[in-house]
Design a protein around this motif. Structure first.
Motif, PDB file in Angstrom:
ATOM      1  N   GLY A   1      15.728  -3.380   2.644  1.00 52.28           N
ATOM      2  CA  GLY A   1      17.260  -3.383   2.033  1.00 52.28           C
ATOM      3  C   GLY A   1      17.147  -2.428   0.678  1.00 52.28           C
ATOM      4  N   THR A   2      15.832  -1.693   0.499  1.00 56.69           N
ATOM      5  CA  THR A   2      15.850  -0.817  -0.689  1.00 56.69           C
ATOM      6  C   THR A   2      15.094   0.430  -0.297  1.00 56.69           C
ATOM      7  OG1 THR A   2      13.445  -1.425  -1.364  1.00 56.69           O
ATOM      8  CG2 THR A   2      14.971  -2.961  -2.082  1.00 56.69           C
ATOM      9  N   THR A   3      15.264   1.561  -1.416  1.00 55.71           N
ATOM     10  CA  THR A   3      14.562   2.842  -1.088  1.00 55.71           C
ATOM     11  C   THR A   3      13.280   2.650  -1.720  1.00 55.71           C
ATOM     12  OG1 THR A   3      15.819   3.614  -3.181  1.00 55.71           O
ATOM     13  CG2 THR A   3      16.846   3.932  -1.085  1.00 55.71           C
ATOM     14  N   VAL A   4      12.671   1.645  -2.216  1.00 58.40           N
ATOM     15  CA  VAL A   4      11.534   1.651  -2.880  1.00 58.40           C
ATOM     16  C   VAL A   4      10.453   1.751  -2.187  1.00 58.40           C
ATOM     17  CG1 VAL A   4      10.044   0.248  -4.346  1.00 58.40           C
ATOM     18  CG2 VAL A   4      12.577   0.423  -4.927  1.00 58.40           C
ATOM     19  N   GLU A   5       9.527   2.588  -1.790  1.00 56.97           N
ATOM     20  CA  GLU A   5       8.271   2.641  -1.197  1.00 56.97           C
ATOM     21  C   GLU A   5       7.236   1.800  -1.416  1.00 56.97           C
ATOM     22  OE1 GLU A   5       7.044   6.628  -0.650  1.00 56.97           O
ATOM     23  OE2 GLU A   5       8.641   6.898   0.826  1.00 56.97           O
ATOM     24  N   VAL A   6       6.534   0.860  -0.428  1.00 55.89           N
ATOM     25  CA  VAL A   6       5.406   0.164  -0.721  1.00 55.89           C
ATOM     26  C   VAL A   6       4.313   0.508   0.344  1.00 55.89           C
ATOM     27  CG1 VAL A   6       4.675  -2.357  -0.452  1.00 55.89           C
ATOM     28  CG2 VAL A   6       7.097  -1.830  -1.421  1.00 55.89           C
ATOM     29  N   SER A   7       3.039   0.800  -0.184  1.00 51.47           N
ATOM     30  CA  SER A   7       2.058   1.083   0.924  1.00 51.47           C
ATOM     31  C   SER A   7       1.372  -0.411   1.400  1.00 51.47           C
ATOM     32  CB  SER A   7       1.179   2.116   0.246  1.00 51.47           C
ATOM     33  OG  SER A   7       1.752   3.258  -0.296  1.00 51.47           O
ATOM     34  N   ARG A   8       1.006  -0.233   2.546  1.00 54.04           N
ATOM     35  CA  ARG A   8       0.170  -1.393   3.040  1.00 54.04           C
ATOM     36  C   ARG A   8      -0.966  -1.011   3.969  1.00 54.04           C
ATOM     37  NH1 ARG A   8       3.611  -6.079   2.714  1.00 54.04           N
ATOM     38  NH2 ARG A   8       5.662  -5.363   2.101  1.00 54.04           N
ATOM     39  N   GLY A   9      -2.147  -1.377   3.688  1.00 53.50           N
ATOM     40  CA  GLY A   9      -3.327  -1.152   4.603  1.00 53.50           C
ATOM     41  C   GLY A   9      -4.087  -2.214   4.887  1.00 53.50           C
ATOM     42  N   LYS A  10      -5.367  -2.187   5.357  1.00 55.90           N
ATOM     43  CA  LYS A  10      -6.195  -3.377   5.578  1.00 55.90           C
ATOM     44  C   LYS A  10      -7.426  -3.110   4.980  1.00 55.90           C
ATOM     45  CE  LYS A  10      -4.197  -4.779   9.913  1.00 55.90           C
ATOM     46  NZ  LYS A  10      -4.146  -4.838  11.420  1.00 55.90           N
ATOM     47  N   GLY A  11      -8.178  -3.986   4.567  1.00 51.61           N
ATOM     48  CA  GLY A  11      -9.399  -3.935   3.854  1.00 51.61           C
ATOM     49  C   GLY A  11     -10.245  -5.003   3.951  1.00 51.61           C
ATOM     50  N   VAL A  12     -11.655  -5.029   4.275  1.00 52.49           N
ATOM     51  CA  VAL A  12     -12.328  -6.165   4.501  1.00 52.49           C
ATOM     52  C   VAL A  12     -13.154  -6.617   3.057  1.00 52.49           C
ATOM     53  CG1 VAL A  12     -14.558  -6.738   5.712  1.00 52.49           C
ATOM     54  CG2 VAL A  12     -12.749  -5.354   6.861  1.00 52.49           C
TER      55      VAL A  12
ATOM     56  N   GLY B   1     -16.118  -9.470   1.659  1.00 52.19           N
ATOM     57  CA  GLY B   1     -16.734 -10.403   2.083  1.00 52.19           C
ATOM     58  C   GLY B   1     -16.723 -10.468   3.714  1.00 52.19           C
ATOM     59  N   ASP B   2     -16.441 -11.644   4.249  1.00 55.26           N
ATOM     60  CA  ASP B   2     -16.286 -11.576   5.684  1.00 55.26           C
ATOM     61  C   ASP B   2     -14.811 -11.747   6.420  1.00 55.26           C
ATOM     62  OD1 ASP B   2     -15.868 -14.053   5.104  1.00 55.26           O
ATOM     63  OD2 ASP B   2     -17.414 -15.043   6.024  1.00 55.26           O
ATOM     64  N   ARG B   3     -13.963 -11.425   5.394  1.00 55.72           N
ATOM     65  CA  ARG B   3     -12.281 -11.301   5.837  1.00 55.72           C
ATOM     66  C   ARG B   3     -11.894 -10.330   5.686  1.00 55.72           C
ATOM     67  NH1 ARG B   3     -10.412 -16.767   2.375  1.00 55.72           N
ATOM     68  NH2 ARG B   3      -8.484 -16.175   3.358  1.00 55.72           N
ATOM     69  N   GLU B   4     -10.777 -10.142   6.536  1.00 51.74           N
ATOM     70  CA  GLU B   4      -9.958  -8.984   6.348  1.00 51.74           C
ATOM     71  C   GLU B   4      -8.569  -9.339   5.612  1.00 51.74           C
ATOM     72  OE1 GLU B   4      -8.215  -7.057  10.114  1.00 51.74           O
ATOM     73  OE2 GLU B   4      -8.851  -5.153   9.500  1.00 51.74           O
ATOM     74  N   TYR B   5      -8.065  -8.354   5.051  1.00 53.07           N
ATOM     75  CA  TYR B   5      -7.026  -8.492   4.176  1.00 53.07           C
ATOM     76  C   TYR B   5      -6.068  -7.430   4.311  1.00 53.07           C
ATOM     77  CZ  TYR B   5      -9.638 -12.045   1.447  1.00 53.07           C
ATOM     78  OH  TYR B   5     -10.521 -13.122   0.883  1.00 53.07           O
ATOM     79  N   GLU B   6      -4.612  -7.817   4.361  1.00 51.88           N
ATOM     80  CA  GLU B   6      -3.610  -6.680   4.141  1.00 51.88           C
ATOM     81  C   GLU B   6      -3.397  -6.417   2.469  1.00 51.88           C
ATOM     82  OE1 GLU B   6       0.021  -7.312   5.838  1.00 51.88           O
ATOM     83  OE2 GLU B   6       1.189  -6.187   4.263  1.00 51.88           O
ATOM     84  N   ILE B   7      -3.872  -5.211   1.966  1.00 50.90           N
ATOM     85  CA  ILE B   7      -3.831  -4.762   0.658  1.00 50.90           C
ATOM     86  C   ILE B   7      -2.704  -4.110   0.571  1.00 50.90           C
ATOM     87  CG2 ILE B   7      -5.201  -3.363  -1.162  1.00 50.90           C
ATOM     88  CD1 ILE B   7      -7.144  -5.124   0.312  1.00 50.90           C
ATOM     89  N   VAL B   8      -1.569  -4.460  -0.676  1.00 52.24           N
ATOM     90  CA  VAL B   8      -0.374  -3.929  -0.763  1.00 52.24           C
ATOM     91  C   VAL B   8      -0.263  -3.138  -1.922  1.00 52.24           C
ATOM     92  CG1 VAL B   8       2.010  -4.472  -0.857  1.00 52.24           C
ATOM     93  CG2 VAL B   8       0.599  -5.753   0.257  1.00 52.24           C
TER      94      VAL B   8
END
Ligand SMILES: Nc1nc2c(ncn2[C@@H]2O[C@H](COP(=O)(O)OP(=O)(O)OP(=O)(O)O)[C@@H](O)[C@H]2O)c(=O)[nH]1
Ligand SMILES: [Mg+2]
Length: 188
Positions: free
Chosen positions: A57-68, A70-77
């Protein structure tokens, strides 16, 4: 300018989604004023495919990627720069909505170590809002060059949150940041 209670503002704007279930990977969200190195740090923390999209609903850009970490994977925003929770710009409104609707596991408040005092008010706002904040003192190379000395242990004690120093541009301190995030999440 009189500062409002950020939580109160959120209620007024009716943008907190009560009881919203978490979906997918746990999230780590980077926030902070413009030009402090959020995107450089985001690139250090993400190792796989990154998507850039407009926040709904906006024109604002947000970047999302994955990163590990420790032993967990996260979504980094990675979020656009924000100065406060007063929500003057569309970017600030989006960051605030994202922080409260997506319920991040960790919020990295990235600041320019040279301007610690000027940037701490946003740290307080984030903490007061009940967000799980880690303070990242970035651009330490320049702060050191200027002869600035920051007592990190004392700052941690005073703020009651983890504080980590980095020079993201040179990939310095990033491994320690990863460890601190992992430790913080596991202690929660
Ligand atoms: N000297 C130094 N420069 C840095 C460091 N980290 C980032 N920079 C530089 O700071 C500038 C801004 O970095 P960005 O990552 O784009 O900053 P940002 O916080 O994402 O900025 P916005 O997206 O505008 O909010 C770039 O020129 C980086 O190369 C650092 O640790 N040391
Ligand atoms: Mg950026």
């Amino acid at each position: 300018m009189k500062c409002c209670n950020p939580t109160e503002t959120l209620k007024n704007e009716n943008i907190v989604v009560e009881g919203e279930a978490k979906e997918g990977l746990e999230k780590i969200v980077l926030v902070g004023t413009p030009n402090v190195g959020k995107s450089v740090l985001f690139n250090r923390l993400t190792r796989s495919y990154v998507t850039v999209s407009n926040y709904p609903g906006t024109t604002v850009e947000v970047s999302r990627g994955k990163g590990v970490l420790g032993d967990r994977e996260y979504e980094i925003v990675d979020t656009p720069g924000m100065y406060s929770f007063m929500c003057i710009t569309e970017e600030e409104k989006v960051t605030k909505r994202l922080l409260f609707n997506e319920k991040p596991e960790v919020v990295l408040h990235v600041i320019d170590a040279k301007n610690l005092e000027r940037m701490l008010p946003l740290t307080f706002q984030l903490i007061e809002s009940g967000l799980p904040v880690i303070l990242v003192l970035n651009i330490m190379d320049e702060a050191k060059r200027l002869g600035l000395k920051i007592d990190i242990e004392k700052l941690e004690e005073q703020l009651g949150i983890p504080v980590v120093s980095t020079t993201a541009a040179l990939n310095k301190g990033v491994d320690i940041l990863r460890e601190r995030i992992d430790k913080y999440v596991n202690a929660a």
